[in-house]
Design a protein around this motif. Structure first.
Motif, PDB file in Angstrom:
ATOM      1  N   ILE A   1     104.181  14.702 111.824  1.00  0.00           N
ATOM      2  CA  ILE A   1     104.709  14.855 110.462  1.00  0.00           C
ATOM      3  C   ILE A   1     103.601  15.314 109.522  1.00  0.00           C
ATOM      4  CG2 ILE A   1     105.770  13.686 108.501  1.00  0.00           C
ATOM      5  CD1 ILE A   1     107.664  14.119 110.845  1.00  0.00           C
TER       6      ILE A   1
ATOM      7  N   LEU B   1     102.864  18.955 110.124  1.00  0.00           N
ATOM      8  CA  LEU B   1     103.936  19.794 109.593  1.00  0.00           C
ATOM      9  C   LEU B   1     103.832  19.925 108.076  1.00  0.00           C
ATOM     10  CD1 LEU B   1     106.579  21.382 109.830  1.00  0.00           C
ATOM     11  CD2 LEU B   1     107.808  19.186 109.789  1.00  0.00           C
ATOM     12  N   GLU B   2     103.633  18.820 107.392  1.00  0.00           N
ATOM     13  CA  GLU B   2     103.560  18.859 105.923  1.00  0.00           C
ATOM     14  C   GLU B   2     102.407  19.753 105.462  1.00  0.00           C
ATOM     15  OE1 GLU B   2     105.479  14.505 104.750  1.00  0.00           O
ATOM     16  OE2 GLU B   2     103.298  14.716 104.987  1.00  0.00           O
TER      17      GLU B   2
ATOM     18  N   VAL C   1     113.117  21.634 106.058  1.00  0.00           N
ATOM     19  CA  VAL C   1     111.934  20.827 106.356  1.00  0.00           C
ATOM     20  C   VAL C   1     112.352  19.420 106.788  1.00  0.00           C
ATOM     21  CG1 VAL C   1     109.807  19.835 105.426  1.00  0.00           C
ATOM     22  CG2 VAL C   1     110.491  22.162 104.785  1.00  0.00           C
TER      23      VAL C   1
ATOM     24  N   LYS D   1     111.516  17.566 110.343  1.00  0.00           N
ATOM     25  CA  LYS D   1     110.877  16.250 110.435  1.00  0.00           C
ATOM     26  C   LYS D   1     111.715  15.299 111.281  1.00  0.00           C
ATOM     27  CE  LYS D   1     108.304  16.293 106.046  1.00  0.00           C
ATOM     28  NZ  LYS D   1     108.154  15.649 104.718  1.00  0.00           N
ATOM     29  N   HIS D   2     113.030  15.343 111.076  1.00  0.00           N
ATOM     30  CA  HIS D   2     113.910  14.470 111.849  1.00  0.00           C
ATOM     31  C   HIS D   2     113.823  14.797 113.340  1.00  0.00           C
ATOM     32  CE1 HIS D   2     117.269  12.034 113.058  1.00  0.00           C
ATOM     33  NE2 HIS D   2     117.887  13.089 113.549  1.00  0.00           N
TER      34      HIS D   2
ATOM     35  N   LEU E   1     111.263  15.950 114.931  1.00  0.00           N
ATOM     36  CA  LEU E   1     109.969  15.495 115.449  1.00  0.00           C
ATOM     37  C   LEU E   1     109.981  13.994 115.741  1.00  0.00           C
ATOM     38  CD1 LEU E   1     107.392  17.454 113.232  1.00  0.00           C
ATOM     39  CD2 LEU E   1     108.444  18.128 115.396  1.00  0.00           C
TER      40      LEU E   1
END
Length: 324
Positions: A225, A228-229, A248, A252-253, A255
């Motif tokens: 996470i 990614l951010e 996005v 995230k979900h 991952l």
């Protein structure tokens, strides 16, 4: 003398060759005498080995990840090949052909990177294409991503294993997605690319494989996470506009839910179509890799069945090939 790889070793063979060593332990037996226990590996697999009447001098003469020349013999122990060593000496890395110890050659790594890049740059969604390009342009990220294993033991547990696991899932996505038009192909492809990326820092793999401190304390699902951010912020800055917030959120979900079950470490169960698809495709590739390795490495050459595997909780049927 030509090399015999681990996968070729049978019982009652004399061995005198080089392996890569890991999991070294100096342990006492029932009588209090010390013995050395190690795992020896080449590009085809690994074999457990023991040296009786060892001492601290032998134990401290090498480190996990070193190359060692061993002399000894093989035997069957509880259905698996084991090596009993009489001699072990460290070998300098420049004296060996490293391609004999890596399941994936440098040419195979290059091919996988090329295919990864081709699939990501072929996506139609501009925002996702820009996002993944930020990962591809990050030399440090790519260096780690193409070297890291996908695990310590269960599947793709070798250098380059994470890359191979990822590209295989992406190849399946490219074939499966057209069968399910309700799936967002580009979103699923991006999720497949990023799902295990936290492992580049969760695991240490310079000298043998182990969990890093961050990996032990946080784990790759959460670590991904953060990665990614960071890249979302980079992509938005380069594009001069934000990526759709829901896109996005869906990434995230994917991952954090791709382990599919709470008992396997997912803080959330998959709750979108793409997350469900990713979880099952990830499990498919991991299971097939584990089963294939069990079939390939099984020492029961005269049986239609493999030895019982405690991790898989079953034997596997090899069929009549053993008679051919």
């Amino acid at each position: 003398m030509s090399r015999r790889f681990v996968s070729q070793l049978g019982p009652q063979e004399t061995v005198d060759q080089v392996f890569r060593v890991s999991d070294k332990q100096l342990r006492p037996n029932r009588n209090g005498q010390l013995y050395l226990q190690v795992e020896l590996a080449d590009r085809t697999g690994s074999v457990g080995a023991r040296m009786w009447n060892a001492n601290e001098s032998v134990f401290s003469s090498f480190e996990n990840g070193d190359y060692v020349r061993v002399e000894g013999s093989t035997q069957l122990f509880q259905g698996a090949i084991q090596m009993i060593l009489t001699r072990l000496t460290k070998v300098a890395a420049h004296e060996v052909d490293e391609d004999e110890f890596q399941p994936l050659t440098s040419a195979e790594i290059d091919r996988l990177v090329g295919r990864l890049t081709e699939m990501l740059r072929g996506m139609e969604n501009l925002s996702l294409r820009n996002l993944t390009e930020c990962f591809l342009m990050d030399e440090e990220f790519i260096a780690k991503f193409t070297r890291a294993p996908a695990g310590l033991k269960n599947h793709h547990a070798y250098l380059g294993g994470l890359l191979q696991h990822t590209v295989t899932i992406m190849e399946v996505v490219a074939r499966v997605a057209p069968c399910y038009p309700e799936l967002n192909r580009d979103l699923l492809l991006t999720g497949a690319f990023l799902h295990d990326m936290g492992k580049i820092d969760e695991l240490s793999y310079d000298r043998g494989f182990a969990y890093s401190d961050e990996g032990q304390l946080i784990g790759h699902l959460v670590m991904a996470i953060g990665l990614l951010e960071k890249k979302v912020a980079e992509a938005e800055k380069l594009a001069g506009e934000p990526i759709d917030a829901e896109t996005v959120l869906r990434l995230k979900h994917m991952l954090i839910s791709h382990h599919n079950e709470y008992e396997f470490g997912s803080p959330k169960l998959p709750m979108t179509l793409e997350a469900v698809a990713l979880a099952f495709l990830d499990n498919l590739d991991a299971k097939l890799a584990s089963f294939s390795q069990q079939l390939r490495d099984d020492p029961n050459v005269d049986s239609h069945w493999t030895a019982y595997n405690a991790n898989l909780q079953r034997k596997l049927f090899k069929g009549g090939a053993a008679e051919e």
